[in-house]
Design a protein around this motif. Structure first.
Motif, mmCIF file in Angstrom:
data_model
loop_
_atom_site.group_PDB
_atom_site.id
_atom_site.type_symbol
_atom_site.label_atom_id
_atom_site.label_comp_id
_atom_site.label_asym_id
_atom_site.label_seq_id
_atom_site.Cartn_x
_atom_site.Cartn_y
_atom_site.Cartn_z
ATOM 1 N N ASP A 454 10.985 76.257 28.122
ATOM 2 C CA ASP A 454 10.240 77.523 28.191
ATOM 3 C C ASP A 454 11.048 78.662 27.565
ATOM 4 O O ASP A 454 10.496 79.500 26.839
ATOM 5 C CB ASP A 454 9.917 77.857 29.649
ATOM 6 C CG ASP A 454 8.813 76.984 30.215
ATOM 7 O OD1 ASP A 454 8.114 76.323 29.421
ATOM 8 O OD2 ASP A 454 8.652 76.956 31.453
ATOM 9 N N LEU A 490 3.185 68.638 29.165
ATOM 10 C CA LEU A 490 2.574 69.954 28.994
ATOM 11 C C LEU A 490 3.523 70.909 28.268
ATOM 12 O O LEU A 490 3.092 71.735 27.458
ATOM 13 C CB LEU A 490 2.166 70.527 30.352
ATOM 14 C CG LEU A 490 1.045 69.785 31.072
ATOM 15 C CD1 LEU A 490 0.778 70.405 32.442
ATOM 16 C CD2 LEU A 490 -0.233 69.796 30.226
ATOM 17 N N ALA A 491 4.817 70.801 28.547
ATOM 18 C CA ALA A 491 5.794 71.620 27.828
ATOM 19 C C ALA A 491 5.826 71.242 26.356
ATOM 20 O O ALA A 491 5.925 72.106 25.469
ATOM 21 C CB ALA A 491 7.181 71.456 28.447
ATOM 22 N N ALA A 494 2.778 72.728 24.664
ATOM 23 C CA ALA A 494 2.914 74.165 24.418
ATOM 24 C C ALA A 494 3.742 74.433 23.164
ATOM 25 O O ALA A 494 3.424 75.332 22.372
ATOM 26 C CB ALA A 494 3.560 74.828 25.633
ATOM 27 N N ARG A 497 1.830 73.496 19.833
ATOM 28 C CA ARG A 497 0.815 74.466 19.408
ATOM 29 C C ARG A 497 1.404 75.498 18.462
ATOM 30 O O ARG A 497 0.680 76.132 17.693
ATOM 31 C CB ARG A 497 0.203 75.187 20.607
ATOM 32 C CG ARG A 497 -0.687 74.332 21.468
ATOM 33 C CD ARG A 497 -1.730 75.157 22.197
ATOM 34 N NE ARG A 497 -2.734 75.682 21.305
ATOM 35 C CZ ARG A 497 -3.162 76.938 21.309
ATOM 36 N NH1 ARG A 497 -2.634 77.809 22.134
ATOM 37 N NH2 ARG A 497 -4.100 77.331 20.472
ATOM 38 N N GLU A 498 2.726 75.690 18.499
ATOM 39 C CA GLU A 498 3.373 76.693 17.646
ATOM 40 C C GLU A 498 4.007 76.075 16.411
ATOM 41 O O GLU A 498 4.671 76.766 15.652
ATOM 42 C CB GLU A 498 4.438 77.444 18.461
ATOM 43 C CG GLU A 498 3.951 77.985 19.776
ATOM 44 C CD GLU A 498 2.708 78.860 19.636
ATOM 45 O OE1 GLU A 498 2.614 79.588 18.618
ATOM 46 O OE2 GLU A 498 1.830 78.804 20.520
ATOM 47 N N THR A 510 -1.846 66.060 25.510
ATOM 48 C CA THR A 510 -2.561 66.679 26.637
ATOM 49 C C THR A 510 -3.485 65.678 27.327
ATOM 50 O O THR A 510 -3.725 65.788 28.542
ATOM 51 C CB THR A 510 -3.378 67.886 26.154
ATOM 52 O OG1 THR A 510 -4.321 67.484 25.143
ATOM 53 C CG2 THR A 510 -2.462 68.953 25.571
ATOM 54 N N ARG A 527 -3.216 73.350 35.082
ATOM 55 C CA ARG A 527 -2.432 73.547 33.857
ATOM 56 C C ARG A 527 -2.799 72.511 32.804
ATOM 57 O O ARG A 527 -2.902 72.828 31.608
ATOM 58 C CB ARG A 527 -0.946 73.475 34.175
ATOM 59 C CG ARG A 527 -0.420 74.664 34.977
ATOM 60 C CD ARG A 527 1.003 74.427 35.456
ATOM 61 N NE ARG A 527 1.868 73.990 34.361
ATOM 62 C CZ ARG A 527 2.845 73.090 34.493
ATOM 63 N NH1 ARG A 527 3.079 72.531 35.678
ATOM 64 N NH2 ARG A 527 3.594 72.756 33.453
ATOM 65 N N ALA A 531 -4.302 73.221 29.051
ATOM 66 C CA ALA A 531 -3.644 72.739 27.833
ATOM 67 C C ALA A 531 -4.582 71.836 27.036
ATOM 68 O O ALA A 531 -4.631 71.901 25.786
ATOM 69 C CB ALA A 531 -2.369 71.982 28.201
ATOM 70 N N TYR A 534 -7.146 73.921 25.138
ATOM 71 C CA TYR A 534 -6.603 74.492 23.907
ATOM 72 C C TYR A 534 -6.479 73.425 22.820
ATOM 73 O O TYR A 534 -6.732 73.700 21.632
ATOM 74 C CB TYR A 534 -5.245 75.136 24.174
ATOM 75 C CG TYR A 534 -5.333 76.559 24.663
ATOM 76 C CD1 TYR A 534 -5.542 77.610 23.777
ATOM 77 C CD2 TYR A 534 -5.197 76.867 26.015
ATOM 78 C CE1 TYR A 534 -5.629 78.923 24.224
ATOM 79 C CE2 TYR A 534 -5.286 78.167 26.469
ATOM 80 C CZ TYR A 534 -5.503 79.203 25.571
ATOM 81 O OH TYR A 534 -5.593 80.492 26.005
ATOM 82 N N ASP A 567 -4.993 82.169 31.275
ATOM 83 C CA ASP A 567 -4.968 81.342 30.067
ATOM 84 C C ASP A 567 -6.366 80.782 29.769
ATOM 85 O O ASP A 567 -6.841 80.815 28.624
ATOM 86 C CB ASP A 567 -3.999 80.174 30.241
ATOM 87 C CG ASP A 567 -2.553 80.611 30.180
ATOM 88 O OD1 ASP A 567 -2.302 81.791 29.880
ATOM 89 O OD2 ASP A 567 -1.674 79.764 30.426
ATOM 90 N N ARG A 607 -0.750 87.975 25.355
ATOM 91 C CA ARG A 607 -1.654 86.988 24.778
ATOM 92 C C ARG A 607 -3.070 87.561 24.654
ATOM 93 O O ARG A 607 -3.737 87.382 23.621
ATOM 94 C CB ARG A 607 -1.665 85.724 25.626
ATOM 95 C CG ARG A 607 -2.569 84.638 25.057
ATOM 96 C CD ARG A 607 -2.531 83.338 25.862
ATOM 97 N NE ARG A 607 -2.786 83.579 27.267
ATOM 98 C CZ ARG A 607 -1.870 83.416 28.220
ATOM 99 N NH1 ARG A 607 -0.664 83.020 27.916
ATOM 100 N NH2 ARG A 607 -2.170 83.652 29.481
#
Length: 993
Positions: A454, A490-491, A494, A497-498, A510, A527, A531, A534, A567, A607
């Motif tokens: 994170d 899940l981490a 995340a 996605r970037e 996911t 959560r 995810a 998304y 979110d 966000r």
């Protein structure tokens, strides 16, 4: 009279810091101007004596080198002498012996005349005093009088600048002679400038009292050189070579150098050689300062070096095994010797951080470990100030693994609490490395890995975040699959996605996480649902994304999981826009933003604002989008999240919308990350946007900017997208159509690989294709027999554009206004290419109508530069069709826009349409120059570079570049020489009053 100052310095008489003019003078403009005034080089005031003081390496010699060069350019002779560190055996009057010895070697007749008049001068010659036939009873006073008289005589014709360096090594006779010169003064125009190292003047130094005495003399001025500001050190470092480009590297050098030019140069040279450690030669030079200390003082100094940047007296007393009186005497000795200084009343620090680094590195391993262990014991005992980060640092150096782990985790948590994700990530990662060592306590590795991931993501390192989690997942591939694995997945999702990865990869992640989360309504399931929503959204499966987001919102709301609920609600708002309801999307996101403000949820707020700005962007409300992006970016910066995904995107898009709306000065400022030490990839993203402005303005450094950005294309699609169009234009401006085609094709291949678009179709292809088609049309007008090949390339590219648009519109979702504008431009450019090539040319009505559509679409988008480019094309075809009045009107409109933006290539394209030369444009009704621009223009006419202009006017080089670009545009000039000529004709070179 004598060789120039540079010859003297380079000729082996002095080995000093920054000892030649090879490195441009940086950051000493005001000091140089003051020296010129005091020494009589500027103005009519009589020259005064000046004593220049400053720490070693701060730039005294470099400043005096520049002063001497200006004196020589003004026709004032310069003589130079140096004091030398040769202990108690120093010859009397050594620097003046150097001065007159050099004069005798270079102008023997002149020296002979002086010696005949003043025989005592012969006593100054090192090792040759006995050779003289002069009187044997020449005394000290005779030498003093002879030097004064000789300098007076040398100055009779043109004046004289006398420079004496390194007075901290001066012999007593030299100090006495300078006192005589300062006290008596001169009838002729003699200026004496002497320098010394202030950090060498310990409390008992003989120059200390003499310098105080000189400062009280009416004809003497003292000039203290302090550390260079960080901005100037940054300019210095960047000017040392192409190997220092990343702001992270430059920022580290600036931080360590602490304003010392010599230290900055040495660190920069070491960094370009691939070594980040303190250079050995520099460390040895720094460690010489400890030689004047006794053993006890050196023991204390070593303990201070282990403390870090500063240490309180109470903490130091607990670490060193000395009585109070003995400790105080040792510290007093270190302070008097300018090794240590007192700070904040009750603490000590090294005079310069690099000295602390050198002392620490010089410790023996056992000595270093023992001292750090002492700090661990003192901090754990309590009763003294100290943070978890300090305790972790000392414990690691003391090899106390258990304490290093527990304190490191706490230090990471503390950093997160105060908005320091970069620091937090460093602490967590260090602890993870320690967990395999003997003595490490039991720690929940999954939880710690998630914290580190994170923090890395928030600090702008998504690749590292994804790699960290993936490594642990791979280690536990055959372990139990449960909540821990779901959390890690899940981490990973995340971070993915970037990163430019195949969306199917993220969807697989996911999907597994959602399965592991189970069916029960738990926070983990909420959560995972979010995810997965998304991930399906990124895949274009909007119905599934809506279903998963709605369930996630329901579960999160029931469990009071506000962050997760936010979110999910944010995604639902985004889905409304994609379904053709932007107003409904703005309402939904407005609720999310209001709730985040009320709850104090910074992450959700940034966000929500970021996505709100994106809705405004996509419906063509660019000015409003920029306002929202700027608010989101400001909040992210305030809370230390400037490199987090949404904070970063908001900053990037704010910069991009500034470019699109024509606020190009803001682009120059916002794309310059100097002093911010961003991750290298993020720096490349901002440089890519800055490149678009540089190419559009025809800046000289555009090619260099492309060279710095290009290596990042395979790493990130945004970098490639934002810079590829500019790269095509850059080659086109040079008339290199083959280069334009090649760089376009490279960009298409790169983006296809990054985004797994095997057919080469992706939305950015529309804009890339339109830009390339425009350059092909330009080339076709002059290509002769090659036009068929150009047309073949253009037709193939236009087909790719049409297939891209067809795919996007087949989804039933509205096609955005920006996409429509570039699509219209691509169609118009294809017709233009056929028209210019004379192969199957379109009719006038079709060609003109298509170009009108492109102009209208860019007008609706609010993008003045692309509207003006389209107007220029339309004007050209209108004039060819005989509609000269409308063509002139459109060309005039485009010219005004290009002039306001400083778009020189577009101005050049418009000249034959507007019928105005550069001189005509400069006499036209264009905007007037501001007072600052008139100042810059005067310096341009003098031949000054942007860096020199920046120093003269106390502005940054980037700001100077912006002013020069504005001036060239306003004058309609293609370059600096033409601008100067136009300015002279218009009488613009008078400085503003």
């Amino acid at each position: 009279m004598t060789r120039g100052y540079r010859d003297v310095v380079d000729g082996g008489h002095h080995v000093g810091v920054a000892s030649t003019r090879a490195v441009p003078l940086v950051g000493r403009v005001s000091e140089l101007e003051r020296l010129e005034a005091l020494t009589g080089l500027s103005g009519d005031a009589p020259p005064r004596a000046v004593v220049v003081a400053g720490d070693a390496g701060v730039g005294k010699t470099r400043l005096l080198t520049e002063l001497a060069a200006r004196a020589e350019a003004a026709g004032v002779p310069v003589v130079v002498g140096h004091c030398t560190d040769i202990g108690d055996g120093a010859l009397p009057f050594l620097p003046f012996g150097e001065i007159f010895g050099r004069l005798e070697a270079s102008e023997p007749a002149r020296f002979a005349d002086l010696a005949a008049r003043h025989p005592a001068l012969l006593r100054l010659r090192p090792g040759r005093a006995a050779e003289t036939d002069g009187p044997d009873d020449v005394g000290r006073t005779d030498v003093l009088d002879a030097v004064h008289a000789a300098l007076e005589r040398l100055a009779a014709a043109s004046g004289l600048l006398v420079v004496v360096e390194d007075l901290h090594w001066a012999d007593p006779s030299t100090r006495d002679l300078l006192t005589i010169l300062f006290t008596r003064g001169f009838a002729a125009r003699v200026a004496v400038v002497a320098s010394y190292r202030s950090d060498d003047l310990h409390r008992r130094h003989p120059l200390r009292a003499r310098a105080a005495e000189w400062a009280r003399l009416p004809g003497v001025e003292r000039l203290q050189l302090g550390p260079l500001p960080d901005a100037d050190v940054r300019l210095l470092v960047r000017g040392l070579g192409p190997g220092l480009d990343a702001e992270g590297d430059v920022g580290e050098i600036v931080r360590r150098a602490e304003g010392n030019a010599f230290f900055a140069e040495e660190l920069a040279h070491a960094r370009t050689a691939g070594d980040a450690a303190l250079p050995a030669d520099l460390a040895d030079l720094l460690l010489l300062r400890l030689d004047r200390l006794d053993g006890t003082a050196r023991t204390v100094v070593r303990a201070v070096a282990c403390a870090g940047r500063r240490v309180t007296h109470e903490l130091l007393a607990r670490v060193v095994d000395l009585g109070d009186d003995e400790l105080e005497r040792a510290v007093r000795s270190a302070v008097d010797s300018n090794v240590v200084v007192t700070v904040e009343g009750d603490a000590y620090a090294f005079r310069h951080a690099l000295l602390a680094e050198a002392v620490h590195d010089d410790l023996l391993p056992g000595e270093r470990q023992r001292l750090h262990a002492g700090y661990v014991a003192a901090l754990r005992a309590g009763g003294v100030d100290g943070s978890a980060a300090e305790l972790a640092h000392h414990a690691l150096a003391a090899q106390d693994v258990a304490t290093a782990v527990t304190a490191g985790i706490q230090a990471g948590d503390d950093a997160v609490a105060v908005g320091g994700p970069q620091e937090a990530a460093a602490h967590y990662l260090r602890v993870l490395e320690l967990l395999g060592r003997p003595g490490a306590p039991e720690v929940d590795v999954t939880e710690l890995t998630l914290r580190a991931a994170d923090a890395l993501l928030a600090a702008g390192h998504p690749h590292r975040s994804a790699d960290l989690v993936t490594d642990l997942l791979d280690q536990r591939r055959h372990g139990p699959a449960g909540p821990d694995r779901a959390g890690l997945l899940l981490a990973r999702a995340a971070a993915l996605r970037e990163i430019d990865v195949d969306v199917d990869d993220a969807l697989d992640v996911t999907t597994e996480a959602l399965t592991l989360a189970g069916e029960e309504p738990t926070p983990l399931r909420a959560r995972a649902l979010t995810a997965h929503a998304y991930a399906t959204y990124d895949r274009g499966r909007d119905a599934d994304a809506t279903r998963f987001a709605e369930e996630a919102l329901e579960v999160a709301t029931a469990l009071d999981q506000r962050r997760v609920a936010s979110d999910a609600a944010t995604l639902l708002g985004r889905l409304k826009e994609r379904s053709g309801d932007p107003e409904g999307s703005l309402v939904a996101l407005g609720d999310v933003v209001a709730r985040a403000r009320r709850d104090g949820d910074v992450v959700a707020l940034v966000r929500g604002l970021h996505l709100t700005g994106t809705i405004h962007f996509e419906i063509g409300e660019l000015a409003r989008a920029r306002q929202v992006y700027l608010e989101a970016a400001a909040i992210a910066v305030e809370h230390g999240h400037q490199w987090s995904p949404n904070g970063l995107d908001a900053r990037l898009l704010a910069c991009l919308t500034a470019y699109m709306t024509g606020d190009w000065d803001a682009v120059a400022v916002e794309s310059d990350l100097s002093g911010q030490s961003p991750p290298p990839l993020i720096e490349a993203m901002f440089r890519a946007i800055g490149l678009t402005r540089a190419v559009a303005r025809g800046d000289d450094d555009a090619a260099g900017m492309l060279d710095r950005v290009h290596p990042w294309w395979p790493r990130d699609g945004l970098v490639c997208v934002h810079s590829a169009g500019a790269a095509v234009d850059l080659y086109g401006q040079r008339g290199d159509v083959a280069g334009a085609v090649a760089v376009h094709d490279e960009a298409v291949r790169t983006l296809s690989a990054l985004w797994h678009a095997d057919d080469g179709l992706f939305q950015a292809r529309v804009r890339l294709g339109a830009v390339l088609l425009g350059r092909l049309a330009d080339a076709a007008a002059q290509a002769g027999a090659e036009v068929e090949h150009l047309l073949d390339v253009g037709v193939a590219e236009a087909d790719a554009v049409e297939r891209t648009v067809a795919r996007a519109t087949a989804t039933g979702r509205p096609y955005g206004i920006e996409g429509r504008a570039w699509w219209a431009r691509a169609r118009a450019e294809l017709l233009h290419l056929r028209w210019a090539a004379g192969i199957d040319p379109p009719g006038d009505d079709e060609l003109i109508g298509t170009w009108r559509r492109a102009v209208e679409d860019f007008e609706a988008l609010g993008q003045p530069y692309e509207r003006a480019r389209s107007q220029a094309r339309l004007a050209r075809v209108l004039r060819a069709a005989g509609s000269t009045q409308e063509a002139s009107r459109l060309a005039g409109s485009a010219h005004r826009t290009a002039e306001a933006l400083g778009a020189r290539p577009l101005l050049a394209e418009l000249r034959d349409l507007t019928g105005r030369s550069a001189a005509d444009a400069s006499r036209g009704s264009g905007p007037e120059l501001t007072p600052r621009e008139r100042e810059v223009l005067a310096l341009v006419a003098e031949g000054r570079s942007n860096g020199q202009i920046a120093q003269q006017l106390f502005i940054s080089t980037k700001t100077a570049s912006v002013h020069v670009s504005n001036i060239l545009a306003k004058l309609g000039a293609s370059g600096r020489t033409e601008a100067a000529a136009v300015a002279r004709r218009r009488g613009l070179l008078d400085r503003p009053r």
